[in-house]
Design an enzyme around this catalytic site. Sequence first.
Site, PDB file in Angstrom:
ATOM      1  N   SER A  36       0.794  -1.230   0.000  1.00  0.00           N
ATOM      2  CA  SER A  36       0.000   0.000   0.000  1.00  0.00           C
ATOM      3  C   SER A  36       0.820   1.270   0.000  1.00  0.00           C
ATOM      4  CB  SER A  36      -0.952   0.002   1.201  1.00  0.00           C
ATOM      5  OG  SER A  36      -0.221  -0.055   2.416  1.00  0.00           O
TER       6      SER A  36
ATOM      7  N   HIS B 232      -5.420  -4.030  -1.741  1.00  0.00           N
ATOM      8  CA  HIS B 232      -5.231  -2.953  -2.717  1.00  0.00           C
ATOM      9  C   HIS B 232      -5.186  -3.477  -4.139  1.00  0.00           C
ATOM     10  CE1 HIS B 232      -4.631   0.599  -0.132  1.00  0.00           C
ATOM     11  NE2 HIS B 232      -4.187  -0.281   0.748  1.00  0.00           N
TER      12      HIS B 232
ATOM     13  N   LYS C  24     -12.541  -0.945   0.190  1.00  0.00           N
ATOM     14  CA  LYS C  24     -11.788  -0.125  -0.759  1.00  0.00           C
ATOM     15  C   LYS C  24     -12.524  -0.123  -2.104  1.00  0.00           C
ATOM     16  CE  LYS C  24      -7.275  -0.496   1.537  1.00  0.00           C
ATOM     17  NZ  LYS C  24      -7.809  -0.839   2.852  1.00  0.00           N
TER      18      LYS C  24
END
Length: 399
Positions: A187, A215, A246
């Site tokens: 990240s 991610h 996310k």
Amino acid sequence: MNTEFTGALQAELDQLKADRVYKQLNHLESPQAARVQMEGRGEVVILSSNNYLGLSNEPSVVEAGIDALRQFGAGTASVRFICGTFTVHRDLEEAIARFVGTEASLSYVSAWNANEALTSTIVESGDFVVSDELNHASIIDSVRLAKAIKKCTTAVYKHGDLDDLRAKLAANRGARRKIIWTDGVFSMEGSIAKLPEIAQIARDEGAIVAMDDSHATGVLGETGRGTAEHFGMLGEVDIITSTLGKALGGAAGGFIAASSALVDMMTQRSRPQLFSNALPPTVAASSLQAIRFAEQHPERVRQLRENARYFREAITEAGFSPLAGETPIVPIIVGETAKAIEMSNRLLDEGVFVTGFGFPVVPHGQARVRCQLSAAHTREDMDFALAAFRKVGRALGVI
């Protein structure tokens, strides 16, 4: 109240402010999007959100949550095996497994909880766990917890250093069970794990690969199925953990996806599952719709990739030196923590919200402003942000 204790805490906070590393919360008055309304500042462009596919405010995702709130109420009011589990949780977990290419999955209230649950549930004394040095804090704490509870042996290998990984595994060849823990996308770096090589090392050493794809889910691969799809390895990773907070709607929640046997064992024994309420049904339903939307709209992933390419090339042309990569995470190294925070503050004054990170999130001297692109960003949004970067970068002597 213990005034001595409170006073000591306040002194530490005052020192953070004096050192110009104090973190200030900014309050939003509108949904997460490419542009938001920020209290006291009006409209700003967001370049610090994990809303990679722009689904946080996608109407069908929002409506799915509202409908679930009406159908199921606010929550389970207890843990799933005690009070019953809502059908939306089952539907979500089936969709997750389908999306990331595993037999089954289990949802948690956060990806942190999922990672925390995993290691200590699947290891015992005599096992060995090895983790990339730049893995997310939740993985680090998961390994520490497992070591404390189960007395397993642990080690850290240098970031992306496959020779070091091999050496650590070779030194523990006699372990009963060997686990390799890695992020899919790191990240703070925006770099991608060397998954094909890690998988081969695991096969050579009889190890298990556990990968946090938080991610990468919704981001990497032709259709956003993550790091495994990016490398043409769907279905070949032993354990995938990831987030629903996310790219997949951005509300909350996480999951473990793996074989049916492993997922069943997590249901039976993982403490964050056994002693916590289930994911709120409104979040489960929004996440389920986000997965369905992503499956039906692969063009969002293509747009995200194009936006990341455009911004990375333009910020480099402007004179900055972002870390190399191919993900929508574009970190710009500025050196010291105070400078990263000052740059972030000045960019906010220019109408661009992007966060500066320093120690202990990243090593000393590696403070950075981390830009994150979204499929929702327009060319106008990105050009506005680039102009602000050029102005602030010149003022601070970064370019």
